[in-house]
Design an enzyme around this catalytic site. Structure first.
Site, mmCIF file in Angstrom:
data_model
loop_
_atom_site.group_PDB
_atom_site.id
_atom_site.type_symbol
_atom_site.label_atom_id
_atom_site.label_comp_id
_atom_site.label_asym_id
_atom_site.label_seq_id
_atom_site.Cartn_x
_atom_site.Cartn_y
_atom_site.Cartn_z
ATOM 1 N N ARG A 21 0.709 -1.259 -0.013
ATOM 2 C CA ARG A 21 0.004 -0.087 -0.005
ATOM 3 C C ARG A 21 0.758 1.353 0.253
ATOM 4 O O ARG A 21 0.657 2.086 -0.812
ATOM 5 C CB ARG A 21 -0.867 0.014 1.115
ATOM 6 C CG ARG A 21 -1.633 1.196 1.618
ATOM 7 C CD ARG A 21 -2.593 0.939 2.859
ATOM 8 N NE ARG A 21 -3.433 2.018 3.334
ATOM 9 C CZ ARG A 21 -2.901 2.929 3.925
ATOM 10 N NH1 ARG A 21 -1.763 2.703 4.628
ATOM 11 N NH2 ARG A 21 -3.869 3.990 4.447
ATOM 12 N N VAL A 24 2.649 1.694 -3.508
ATOM 13 C CA VAL A 24 1.421 2.141 -4.437
ATOM 14 C C VAL A 24 1.105 3.666 -4.109
ATOM 15 O O VAL A 24 1.281 4.742 -5.074
ATOM 16 C CB VAL A 24 0.292 1.313 -4.187
ATOM 17 C CG1 VAL A 24 -0.739 1.702 -5.396
ATOM 18 C CG2 VAL A 24 0.733 -0.050 -4.739
ATOM 19 N N THR A 125 10.645 -10.156 6.601
ATOM 20 C CA THR A 125 10.464 -11.798 7.044
ATOM 21 C C THR A 125 10.344 -12.047 8.635
ATOM 22 O O THR A 125 10.859 -11.136 9.126
ATOM 23 C CB THR A 125 11.679 -12.484 6.368
ATOM 24 O OG1 THR A 125 11.993 -13.636 7.277
ATOM 25 C CG2 THR A 125 13.054 -11.672 7.092
ATOM 26 N N ASP A 127 11.464 -14.174 10.088
ATOM 27 C CA ASP A 127 12.777 -14.801 11.020
ATOM 28 C C ASP A 127 13.569 -13.727 11.446
ATOM 29 O O ASP A 127 14.557 -14.012 12.373
ATOM 30 C CB ASP A 127 13.485 -15.507 9.885
ATOM 31 C CG ASP A 127 12.656 -16.696 9.123
ATOM 32 O OD1 ASP A 127 11.494 -17.226 9.731
ATOM 33 O OD2 ASP A 127 12.903 -17.112 7.917
ATOM 34 N N GLY A 170 11.629 -19.606 12.089
ATOM 35 C CA GLY A 170 12.617 -18.981 12.332
ATOM 36 C C GLY A 170 13.808 -19.401 11.257
ATOM 37 O O GLY A 170 14.816 -18.781 11.295
ATOM 38 N N GLN A 255 2.094 -18.649 12.965
ATOM 39 C CA GLN A 255 2.748 -17.426 13.394
ATOM 40 C C GLN A 255 2.725 -16.486 12.118
ATOM 41 O O GLN A 255 3.069 -15.249 12.341
ATOM 42 C CB GLN A 255 4.281 -17.813 13.760
ATOM 43 C CG GLN A 255 4.316 -18.352 15.118
ATOM 44 C CD GLN A 255 5.878 -19.315 15.200
ATOM 45 O OE1 GLN A 255 6.816 -18.765 15.717
ATOM 46 N NE2 GLN A 255 5.875 -20.338 14.343
HETATM 47 O O1 F6P Z 1 10.937 -17.696 6.166
HETATM 48 C C1 F6P Z 1 9.671 -17.562 6.816
HETATM 49 C C2 F6P Z 1 9.568 -18.747 7.107
HETATM 50 O O2 F6P Z 1 8.412 -19.211 7.948
HETATM 51 C C3 F6P Z 1 10.662 -19.804 7.948
HETATM 52 O O3 F6P Z 1 10.608 -19.481 9.301
HETATM 53 C C4 F6P Z 1 10.202 -21.191 8.048
HETATM 54 O O4 F6P Z 1 11.438 -22.153 7.868
HETATM 55 C C5 F6P Z 1 9.812 -21.363 6.410
HETATM 56 O O5 F6P Z 1 9.449 -19.860 5.861
HETATM 57 C C6 F6P Z 1 8.528 -22.114 6.015
HETATM 58 O O6 F6P Z 1 8.528 -22.198 4.804
HETATM 59 P P1 F6P Z 1 7.276 -22.712 3.928
HETATM 60 O O7 F6P Z 1 6.138 -21.568 4.056
HETATM 61 O O8 F6P Z 1 7.688 -22.607 2.470
HETATM 62 O O9 F6P Z 1 6.937 -23.698 4.359
#
Ligand code: F6P
Length: 322
Positions: A21, A24, A125, A127, A170, A255
């Site tokens: 958002r 854009v 991300t 992570d 993570g 999560q």
């Molecule tokens: O990079 C984000 C993440 O959620 C990581 O924490 C996890 O290991 C991975 O993606 C899971 O990947 P996918 O959604 O492809 O199963």
């Protein structure tokens, strides 16, 4: 008139929509046309490019996920795939691309930049493992979701005198696990960055039981050498009794699916806006992130060639506070 495009790539993160958002609306504010690429780099290869108006991104700031969709593309890892992606961008007359995503996505940004296409990355991300940003879009929400789960698990654990091994996401980074352990008051935390003896964890649980605790909680990062199931297996093989009855909960994608927190919406809005500012300045081949509270750009080359360290003082703190 400048024409730019925006895509989201890799694992989705709460706040990505707020970042789209912002890109854009600040792009349109500058008088540009903004396009969205659906399904990340694969969509770029497949020509999935759509125009986006200010109204198209209305009512999305509070929604998790990404309205553009995301993907992990194997084809884009090849030079041929990258050239196809650039062809799509050229066919649509797009002069710069904003890539909202984490490590893998910014490696892709760097590839496009190295092939001469102007790209700006936005750090996103759950992570929090991306060099060039102290905190990335999605982390705060994912952490709060993990924490809510931990609080609930503690309640039921207390009623049953149980120990829980809670595994959080993570990838190879222990940030989410460490922060949820501190905020959730866990008895122990297991992260990939620190070698952990499973026997030490077992002894901690036994001691907690002997001290008369009603429950015990261990937060385990999915990327640790002993993940939650690995630890549970170790306990089963080496200890007939830990005192507590043991349960394993793997939080997984739960999560990633929440509505973004206020923090993530604001961070995403700031970083998305900063991406179009960088394009305006002609500063491309960079990642936009937050360093010491300031919106900052870092060259993508530096981003992909460096690993973000975890603050081990926080690991020590978690141990002292348990
Ligand atoms: O990079 C984000 C993440 O959620 C990581 O924490 C996890 O290991 C991975 O993606 C899971 O990947 P996918 O959604 O492809 O199963």
């Amino acid at each position: 008139m400048k024409r730019i495009a925006v895509l989201t790539s890799g694992g989705d993160a709460p706040g990505m929509n707020a970042a789209i958002r912002a890109v854009v609306r600040t792009g349109i504010y500058r008088g540009w046309e903004v396009y969205g690429v659906q399904l990340g780099y694969q969509g770029l290869i497949d020509g999935k490019v759509i125009p986006l108006t200010a109204r198209d991104v209305g009512g999305i700031i509070q929604r998790g996920g990404t309205i553009l969709g995301s993907a992990r593309s194997l084809e884009f890892k090849t030079k041929a795939g990258q050239l196809k992606a650039i062809r799509t961008l050229n066919q649509h007359g797009i002069e710069a691309l904003v890539v909202i995503g984490g490590n893998g996505s910014q490696t892709g940004s760097y590839a496009l930049h190295s092939l001469g296409f102007p790209v700006v990355g936005v750090a996103s991300t759950i992570d929090n493992d991306l060099y060039g940003s102290d905190i990335t879009i999605g982390v705060d929400t994912a952490l709060n979701i993990a924490l809510e789960a931990i609080d609930r698990l503690k309640t039921t654990a207390s009623s049953h005198q149980r120990a829980f091994l809670v595994e959080v996401m993570g990838r190879d980074c222990g940030y989410l696990a460490l922060m949820s352990a501190i905020a959730g008051g866990a008895e122990a935390v297991v992260i990939p960055e620190v070698e952990v003896d499973p026997e030490e964890i077992a002894q901690r649980l036994i001691r907690a039981y002997e001290r008369g605790k009603a429950h015990a909680l261990v937060v385990v990062a999915e990327g640790a050498r002993y993940n939650a199931e690995g630890l549970a297996e170790y306990f089963k093989q080496h200890h007939e009794r830990l005192g507590f009855d043991l349960r394993v909960t793997i939080l997984g994608h739960v999560q990633r699916g929440g509505n973004p927190s206020a923090y993530d919406r604001i961070l995403a809005s700031r970083l998305g806006a900063a991406a179009t500012e960088a394009i305006e300045r002609g500063e491309t081949g960079v990642l936009v992130g937050l360093i010491r509270g300031e919106v900052t750009t870092t060259p993508l080359e530096e981003v992909v060639n460096n690993k973000k360290p975890i603050d081990l003082r926080l690991f020590e703190l978690a141990k002292v506070l348990d």
